[in-house]
Enzyme design. Structure first.
Site, PDB file in Angstrom:
ATOM      1  N   ASN A 390       0.817  -1.207   0.000  1.00  0.00           N
ATOM      2  CA  ASN A 390       0.000   0.000   0.000  1.00  0.00           C
ATOM      3  C   ASN A 390       0.857   1.265   0.000  1.00  0.00           C
ATOM      4  OD1 ASN A 390      -1.947   1.948   0.290  1.00  0.00           O
ATOM      5  ND2 ASN A 390      -3.084   0.896   1.866  1.00  0.00           N
ATOM      6  N   ASP A 391       1.420   1.592   1.152  1.00  0.00           N
ATOM      7  CA  ASP A 391       2.177   2.845   1.257  1.00  0.00           C
ATOM      8  C   ASP A 391       3.307   2.947   0.240  1.00  0.00           C
ATOM      9  OD1 ASP A 391       0.605   3.643   3.405  1.00  0.00           O
ATOM     10  OD2 ASP A 391       1.884   2.594   4.836  1.00  0.00           O
ATOM     11  N   VAL A 392       3.908   1.805  -0.106  1.00  0.00           N
ATOM     12  CA  VAL A 392       5.099   1.837  -0.957  1.00  0.00           C
ATOM     13  C   VAL A 392       4.793   2.220  -2.400  1.00  0.00           C
ATOM     14  CG1 VAL A 392       6.349   0.202   0.479  1.00  0.00           C
ATOM     15  CG2 VAL A 392       5.007  -0.644  -1.450  1.00  0.00           C
TER      16      VAL A 392
END
Lengths: 466, 98
Positions: A390-392
């Site tokens: 997700n964040d990456v």
């Protein structure tokens, strides 16, 4: 046969060289196994040289300990699941820490009975015991968080840093007192306070920062071994401790850089939580203006694609979807589609975690690329499949200066023609930050368990198109 | 006879130089092998086993001290065996495209 001190030192030198060559072997997967063998040989030489030395006079306890360790260590190493590597590593770090504490205290009694105590030695004992104790309890807490025995959320309270500083100062004061006087009370109090520091140092760090915690504790375990080396005037322990300490420190640095955060910020920041609720994924998605897609839609575009890049994250590990991904790779390859895997440095719960899981599923390592190698390839890619990450891949890291993850280097998945996001729910990533990629025109969300979804895609791919 | 160097100072020399070696060697490790790196460093930090054996192997220090040593030998050797074996297991999985 008894080894003289000089013969023993030569053997230790040989094993230090073997350890260095062993680590050097990890430069490339092709030489890595040989490197590990060098490491084993180095350890064997060190153990034999120690046993043959004059200082070791009785063997009963040693053989019992070695045999027990061999049985327990081998069973655990053979049975452990690759997804649980972070827990195993945390447990092993705690053992090194506790062993260093025991060696320090044991050496104190040992030297005391021989009347060989002096302030320098006791200072060195203090260093070994304190670093070992912090490593021990810190790793136990990390293990608890990874195993889900403790909440992954950071534990914070007012005056926390002040409290830590006070305990730290008290520990140093006790260490000095112990070195000057050899007081047993100071030794025990110092040990207990250091054990407390290990806990208070790790509880405020959130689950999202697990890769950094693991690396940091790896580093501590090295410094604990080095301090033990100073205590025993054993150069081998000092060399190995320095190598391991550096290794952990460098990994911590790489992980922090991959999150655009300083180590200070990680240690004192308390970032990340367990995330919010997970009700009615589809409804939430529609509300937020994102598009969801069915398995067939993704397959339709993938089967005629020239290139597909898969971005795995910890969600892939949780769903155990790596074997299904391997099958997907083969099915797509059979249709002439090029498939690559893109790994962000902090994907997963420890450095390099994703690579091991993909290797376990028999995915060749030359198809698994690091962020810097693959970022230039996204614009020429037809389909990106994000599996449990997700964040990456969140463009907020580049576009939104107010975002907590702003400045973090990301995998530029959004530059591909189409992005399919395999998600369980609309729950935000570990950082708790909303993902801007969801709202991009070329992004579609496919809801469901990652493994089931990929197996569904594989069935559709086998079905032979539309 | 010339003045002898303090052994703690010699140890410091070794430590500082080893840090430099570690720095250069570890930066060369490929990121795809970072998990095996952690496992291997875990195994070799089991070298505290050497210290543990010295504590466990001296009967003159008394049974209590030997018991402390025994526990340290046990823990350190779990690290050594577990660390090397799990590293081996992981590394055997890394294969090139056929």
């Amino acid at each position: 046969m008894d080894f003289s001190v000089n013969q023993q030192a030569l053997a230790y030198l040989a094993s230090a060289v073997l350890f260095i060559l062993g680590l050097k072997g990890l430069t490339h997967p092709a030489t890595a196994r040989r490197g590990n063998l060098y490491g084993m040989l180095g350890m064997l030489i060190a153990v034999v040289a120690t046993l043959l030395g004059r200082e070791v006079q009785s063997y009963g306890f040693i053989i019992a300990g070695l045999a027990g360790g061999a049985v327990i260590g081998s069973i655990v190493a053979m049975r452990i699941q690759m997804t649980a590597m972070p827990q195993l590593v945390a447990a092993l770090h705690s053992f090194v820490g506790l062993a260093a504490v025991l060696v320090g205290i044991g050496t104190f009694f040992h030297k005391a009975s021989a009347g060989l105590l002096n302030p320098v030695l006791m200072g060195e004992i203090s260093a070994g015991v304190v670093i070992g104790a912090i490593t021990f309890t810190g790793s136990v807490i990390a293990f608890g968080k990874l195993q889900g025995l403790l909440s992954g959320a950071p534990v914070k309270f007012t005056g926390q840093h002040l409290l830590n500083a006070l305990i730290g100062l008290a520990t140093i004061a006790l260490a000095v007192h112990f070195a000057m006087t050899g007081s047993l009370w100071s030794l025990f109090l110092m040990t207990i306070l250091a054990l407390v520091i290990g806990v208070t140092l790790i509880i405020p760090i959130g689950g999202a920062d697990m890769p950094v915690i693991i690396s940091m504790l790896n580093s501590y375990s090295g410094w604990a071994a080095a301090a033990t080396g100073f205590t025993l005037h054993n150069n081998l322990l000092i060399i190995v401790g320095a190598l391991v300490g550096c290794s952990g420190a460098i990994l911590s640095f790489i992980m922090c850089k991959a999150m655009n955060r300083s180590i200070i910020n990680v240690v004192f920041g308390g970032f990340g939580s367990d995330g919010g609720s997970a009700d009615s994924a589809g409804a939430q998605a529609a509300e937020k203006g994102v598009k969801s897609a069915a398995v067939e839609d993704a397959v339709y575009w993938m089967e005629d694609a020239g290139k597909v890049i898969i971005v795995p994250g910890y969600g892939m590990a949780v769903a155990q979807a790596q074997h299904a991904l391997k099958e997907m790779m083969e099915l797509l390859n059979a249709r002439g589609v090029e498939v690559k895997f893109a790994i962000h440095p902090v994907a997963g719960r420890m450095p390099g975690h994703m690579n091991v899981l993909l290797a376990e599923a028999d995915i060749p390592y030359d198809q698994v690329l690091e962020m810097d190698e693959i970022n230039s390839e996204f614009p020429g890619t037809d389909v990106v499949l994000v599996v449990g990450a997700n964040d990456v891949v969140n463009p907020a890291a580049k576009e939104d200066p107010t975002s907590p993850i702003y400045g973090m280097p990301i995998l530029e998945a959004g530059k591909a023609r189409q992005v399919y996001f395999l998600k369980r729910s609309m729950r935000p990533g570990y950082s708790g930050v909303d993902n801007l990629l969801f709202y991009q025109d070329n992004t579609y969300l496919v809801f469901g368990d990652a493994k089931d979804t990929i197996e569904g895609m594989n069935t559709a791919l086998k079905g032979g198109g539309h | 006879m010339p003045e002898a160097l303090d052994p703690s100072l010699v140890a410091l020399y070794v430590f500082v130089l080893a840090c430099f070696i570690g720095y250069w060697v570890i930066w060369g490790v490929t990121p795809s092998l970072h998990t095996p790196l952690v496992a291997l460093t875990n195994a070799i930090s089991g070298i505290v086993l050497v210290g543990a054996m010295l504590v466990a192997g001296d009967p003159e220090a008394g049974v209590l001290v030997q018991l402390i040593g025994f526990l340290a030998v046990l823990l350190a050797s779990i690290n050594v065996f577990g660390g090397f074996l799990v590293t081996h297991r992981m590394l055997s999985m890394f294969k090139k495209k056929k």
